[in-house]
Design a protein around this motif. Structure first.
Motif, PDB file in Angstrom:
ATOM      1  N   GLU A   1     -17.423 -18.309  24.253  1.00 53.47           N
ATOM      2  CA  GLU A   1     -18.300 -17.814  23.307  1.00 53.47           C
ATOM      3  C   GLU A   1     -19.892 -17.716  23.998  1.00 53.47           C
ATOM      4  O   GLU A   1     -20.811 -17.124  23.169  1.00 53.47           O
ATOM      5  CB  GLU A   1     -18.415 -18.924  22.054  1.00 53.47           C
ATOM      6  CG  GLU A   1     -19.268 -20.103  22.601  1.00 53.47           C
ATOM      7  CD  GLU A   1     -18.012 -21.353  23.111  1.00 53.47           C
ATOM      8  OE1 GLU A   1     -18.373 -22.407  23.333  1.00 53.47           O
ATOM      9  OE2 GLU A   1     -16.863 -20.841  23.423  1.00 53.47           O
ATOM     10  N   ARG A   2     -19.980 -18.173  25.150  1.00 57.42           N
ATOM     11  CA  ARG A   2     -21.201 -18.237  25.729  1.00 57.42           C
ATOM     12  C   ARG A   2     -21.490 -16.966  26.531  1.00 57.42           C
ATOM     13  O   ARG A   2     -22.491 -16.925  27.427  1.00 57.42           O
ATOM     14  CB  ARG A   2     -21.334 -19.463  26.610  1.00 57.42           C
ATOM     15  CG  ARG A   2     -21.396 -20.632  25.757  1.00 57.42           C
ATOM     16  CD  ARG A   2     -21.682 -21.926  26.935  1.00 57.42           C
ATOM     17  NE  ARG A   2     -21.420 -23.196  25.986  1.00 57.42           N
ATOM     18  CZ  ARG A   2     -21.412 -24.273  26.528  1.00 57.42           C
ATOM     19  NH1 ARG A   2     -21.291 -24.477  27.927  1.00 57.42           N
ATOM     20  NH2 ARG A   2     -21.347 -25.492  26.037  1.00 57.42           N
ATOM     21  N   MET A   3     -20.652 -15.842  26.497  1.00 56.50           N
ATOM     22  CA  MET A   3     -20.562 -14.509  27.129  1.00 56.50           C
ATOM     23  C   MET A   3     -21.544 -13.647  26.355  1.00 56.50           C
ATOM     24  O   MET A   3     -21.566 -13.670  25.109  1.00 56.50           O
ATOM     25  CB  MET A   3     -19.444 -13.993  27.357  1.00 56.50           C
ATOM     26  CG  MET A   3     -18.465 -14.394  28.341  1.00 56.50           C
ATOM     27  SD  MET A   3     -16.894 -13.188  28.616  1.00 56.50           S
ATOM     28  CE  MET A   3     -16.502 -13.825  30.118  1.00 56.50           C
ATOM     29  N   ASN A   4     -22.437 -13.015  27.137  1.00 54.32           N
ATOM     30  CA  ASN A   4     -23.263 -12.018  26.606  1.00 54.32           C
ATOM     31  C   ASN A   4     -22.569 -10.657  26.705  1.00 54.32           C
ATOM     32  O   ASN A   4     -21.384 -10.849  27.459  1.00 54.32           O
ATOM     33  CB  ASN A   4     -24.745 -12.055  27.291  1.00 54.32           C
ATOM     34  CG  ASN A   4     -24.505 -11.820  28.801  1.00 54.32           C
ATOM     35  OD1 ASN A   4     -23.493 -11.260  29.210  1.00 54.32           O
ATOM     36  ND2 ASN A   4     -25.770 -12.269  29.266  1.00 54.32           N
ATOM     37  N   GLY A   5     -23.328  -9.653  26.401  1.00 47.84           N
ATOM     38  CA  GLY A   5     -22.608  -8.401  26.207  1.00 47.84           C
ATOM     39  C   GLY A   5     -22.339  -7.814  27.688  1.00 47.84           C
ATOM     40  O   GLY A   5     -21.264  -7.097  27.706  1.00 47.84           O
ATOM     41  N   GLU A   6     -23.329  -8.069  28.504  1.00 48.73           N
ATOM     42  CA  GLU A   6     -22.944  -7.556  29.886  1.00 48.73           C
ATOM     43  C   GLU A   6     -21.692  -8.237  30.608  1.00 48.73           C
ATOM     44  O   GLU A   6     -20.928  -7.736  31.181  1.00 48.73           O
ATOM     45  CB  GLU A   6     -24.311  -7.847  30.731  1.00 48.73           C
ATOM     46  CG  GLU A   6     -24.402  -7.200  32.192  1.00 48.73           C
ATOM     47  CD  GLU A   6     -25.730  -7.433  32.862  1.00 48.73           C
ATOM     48  OE1 GLU A   6     -26.069  -6.489  33.747  1.00 48.73           O
ATOM     49  OE2 GLU A   6     -26.534  -8.178  32.678  1.00 48.73           O
ATOM     50  N   SER A   7     -21.960  -9.714  30.501  1.00 48.84           N
ATOM     51  CA  SER A   7     -20.715 -10.462  31.131  1.00 48.84           C
ATOM     52  C   SER A   7     -19.616 -10.006  30.443  1.00 48.84           C
ATOM     53  O   SER A   7     -18.476  -9.877  31.179  1.00 48.84           O
ATOM     54  CB  SER A   7     -20.909 -11.689  31.237  1.00 48.84           C
ATOM     55  OG  SER A   7     -21.160 -12.343  29.870  1.00 48.84           O
ATOM     56  N   ALA A   8     -19.468  -9.783  29.332  1.00 42.94           N
ATOM     57  CA  ALA A   8     -18.076  -9.538  28.435  1.00 42.94           C
ATOM     58  C   ALA A   8     -17.672  -8.050  29.011  1.00 42.94           C
ATOM     59  O   ALA A   8     -16.567  -7.802  29.135  1.00 42.94           O
ATOM     60  CB  ALA A   8     -18.369  -9.476  26.808  1.00 42.94           C
ATOM     61  N   ASN A   9     -18.461  -7.237  29.181  1.00 42.05           N
ATOM     62  CA  ASN A   9     -18.195  -5.581  29.562  1.00 42.05           C
ATOM     63  C   ASN A   9     -17.663  -5.673  30.977  1.00 42.05           C
ATOM     64  O   ASN A   9     -16.537  -5.223  31.251  1.00 42.05           O
ATOM     65  CB  ASN A   9     -19.423  -4.831  29.411  1.00 42.05           C
ATOM     66  CG  ASN A   9     -19.933  -4.504  28.241  1.00 42.05           C
ATOM     67  OD1 ASN A   9     -18.818  -4.292  27.145  1.00 42.05           O
ATOM     68  ND2 ASN A   9     -21.123  -4.140  27.940  1.00 42.05           N
ATOM     69  N   ALA A  10     -18.014  -6.667  31.817  1.00 39.40           N
ATOM     70  CA  ALA A  10     -17.649  -6.874  33.189  1.00 39.40           C
ATOM     71  C   ALA A  10     -16.146  -7.472  33.122  1.00 39.40           C
ATOM     72  O   ALA A  10     -15.308  -7.060  33.797  1.00 39.40           O
ATOM     73  CB  ALA A  10     -18.413  -7.680  34.168  1.00 39.40           C
ATOM     74  N   LEU A  11     -15.991  -8.347  32.100  1.00 38.61           N
ATOM     75  CA  LEU A  11     -14.608  -8.918  31.977  1.00 38.61           C
ATOM     76  C   LEU A  11     -13.680  -7.962  31.329  1.00 38.61           C
ATOM     77  O   LEU A  11     -12.516  -7.768  31.795  1.00 38.61           O
ATOM     78  CB  LEU A  11     -14.728 -10.231  31.144  1.00 38.61           C
ATOM     79  CG  LEU A  11     -13.221 -10.779  30.803  1.00 38.61           C
ATOM     80  CD1 LEU A  11     -12.699 -11.564  32.111  1.00 38.61           C
ATOM     81  CD2 LEU A  11     -13.596 -12.084  29.748  1.00 38.61           C
ATOM     82  N   LEU A  12     -14.195  -7.180  30.421  1.00 39.54           N
ATOM     83  CA  LEU A  12     -13.227  -6.279  29.834  1.00 39.54           C
ATOM     84  C   LEU A  12     -12.547  -5.393  30.938  1.00 39.54           C
ATOM     85  O   LEU A  12     -11.433  -4.787  30.692  1.00 39.54           O
ATOM     86  CB  LEU A  12     -13.843  -5.442  28.643  1.00 39.54           C
ATOM     87  CG  LEU A  12     -14.010  -6.121  27.336  1.00 39.54           C
ATOM     88  CD1 LEU A  12     -15.043  -5.308  26.472  1.00 39.54           C
ATOM     89  CD2 LEU A  12     -12.743  -6.385  26.868  1.00 39.54           C
ATOM     90  N   LYS A  13     -13.456  -4.698  31.740  1.00 38.12           N
ATOM     91  CA  LYS A  13     -12.977  -4.014  32.679  1.00 38.12           C
ATOM     92  C   LYS A  13     -11.765  -4.234  33.441  1.00 38.12           C
ATOM     93  O   LYS A  13     -10.898  -3.453  33.749  1.00 38.12           O
ATOM     94  CB  LYS A  13     -13.988  -3.629  33.846  1.00 38.12           C
ATOM     95  CG  LYS A  13     -15.055  -2.977  33.258  1.00 38.12           C
ATOM     96  CD  LYS A  13     -16.412  -2.413  34.248  1.00 38.12           C
ATOM     97  CE  LYS A  13     -17.765  -1.693  33.529  1.00 38.12           C
ATOM     98  NZ  LYS A  13     -18.470  -1.501  34.665  1.00 38.12           N
ATOM     99  N   VAL A  14     -11.439  -5.651  33.496  1.00 36.85           N
ATOM    100  CA  VAL A  14     -10.357  -6.117  34.296  1.00 36.85           C
ATOM    101  C   VAL A  14      -9.328  -6.570  33.441  1.00 36.85           C
ATOM    102  O   VAL A  14      -7.965  -6.496  33.753  1.00 36.85           O
ATOM    103  CB  VAL A  14     -10.696  -7.354  35.320  1.00 36.85           C
ATOM    104  CG1 VAL A  14     -11.143  -8.536  34.633  1.00 36.85           C
ATOM    105  CG2 VAL A  14      -9.566  -7.768  36.340  1.00 36.85           C
ATOM    106  N   MET A  15      -9.531  -7.007  32.227  1.00 37.09           N
ATOM    107  CA  MET A  15      -8.706  -7.342  31.271  1.00 37.09           C
ATOM    108  C   MET A  15      -7.949  -6.230  30.840  1.00 37.09           C
ATOM    109  O   MET A  15      -6.690  -6.203  30.371  1.00 37.09           O
ATOM    110  CB  MET A  15      -9.307  -8.221  30.023  1.00 37.09           C
ATOM    111  CG  MET A  15      -9.703  -9.509  30.304  1.00 37.09           C
ATOM    112  SD  MET A  15     -10.502 -10.337  28.893  1.00 37.09           S
ATOM    113  CE  MET A  15      -9.085 -10.601  27.809  1.00 37.09           C
TER     114      MET A  15
END
Length: 317
Positions: free
Chosen positions: A131-145
């Protein structure tokens, strides 16, 4: 290893079947309030996934002795993975202001898991407090998920489903953890060295949240904070604005400490609503105290000035 998690039988059975049949989704999301053991549950699942036969590596993973994705705030190129005892598992936890994720941590993890998997069944990535992810870190995670490497399992934890960005939670199978019965919690904690009376009292206060009980019983700093919350509860029960304001003034430069204090204060208020003898707060005063503390915590999370929030709270008692 998942059997070591207290309670939560439905979760253990379903995930256990998925592990046994090797039909586990590549992304799991464990939801639970602080102290319910989402982090421990994540490590149990990772250990069972990577080391079905158990062993020293599985035990080390339960202790959190895995690789860690690190970075420095303001330096996007500083991300790296620190090698741990368990090389097949990588943990990621926010390092920025307020525990926010740094994009360098996520990109470092992403680069690491595309390396050849090591000696276990695959690799596991543990992402705490997503829940502490911001948009930028979430987008980086999405690329691998979206297109994960073969054999990589992502296990995310969060305190609430609503707190996780929709783009992340839509790619996960979610499970909610629940508190265990108070007596079971007390017995579990007593088996781990907590004095029986202390275990019973704290299990009642925290309504079966094992992690919260163990922390309060075993960590001197945590115990001191809990004592401060009890003092605040007594001040609120007596409508002693002066005593409350004096105590809260000590947290005006410590937002994280203030929020933690108020969460414990809410626990005393909730105990009062249940009719527990552990707290001086009862009835309407308990309900009012919880409402005010919840509002103050929300303001702190929205970056409102700590000093002003605490001054208003203290005066409200």
């Amino acid at each position: 290893m998942l059997e070591r998690l207290a309670g939560n039988e439905a979760l253990k059975q379903e995930v256990g079947r998925m592990l046994e049949n090797r039909r586990l989704s590549h992304s799991l999301l464990l939801i639970g309030e602080e102290g319910l053991g989402t982090g421990f549950a994540a490590r149990c699942i990772a250990a069972d996934y990577l080391y079905p036969a158990g062993g020293p590596a599985a035990e080390a993973l339960l202790r959190g002795e895995c690789c860690k994705a690190l970075a420095k705030a303001g330096d996007r190129s500083s991300g790296h993975v620190e090698t741990g005892v368990v090389r097949e598992a990588i943990s990621v936890e926010g390092m920025g202001s307020g525990g926010r994720y740094l994009v360098g941590q996520v990109t470092a993890m992403r680069s690491e898991i595309f390396n050849t998997s090591l000696s276990a069944e695959g690799r596991a990535v543990l992402l705490y407090h997503t829940e502490r992810m911001n948009g930028e870190s979430a987008n980086a995670l999405l690329k691998v998920m979206e297109e994960p490497p073969e054999g990589v399992l992502f296990i995310l934890t969060a305190q609430s489903l609503a707190g996780v960005l929709p783009t992340i939670r839509s790619r996960c199978v979610s499970f909610a953890l629940a508190p265990v019965p108070v007596k079971e919690c007390a017995a579990f904690c007593a088996q781990r060295g907590v004095d029986k009376k202390t275990a019973a009292r704290l299990s009642d206060l925290f309504e079966g949240r094992i992690g919260a009980v163990l922390a309060a019983a075993q960590d001197p700093a945590r115990r001191k904070q809990l004592e401060a919350a009890e003092v605040l509860a007594k001040a609120a029960a007596a409508s002693d604005n002066y005593a409350a304001s004096v105590l809260l003034a000590g947290y005006e430069k410590d937002k994280a400490g203030a929020a933690a204090l108020l969460r414990d204060f809410c626990a005393y208020g909730a105990a009062g609503l249940r009719g527990s003898s552990l707290t001086p707060l009862t009835g309407q005063k308990a309900a009012r105290a919880i409402q005010m503390a919840d509002e103050a915590i929300g303001q702190l999370e929205r970056q409102v000035n700590v000093k002003i929030v605490l001054q208003v709270l203290g005066a409200g008692f």
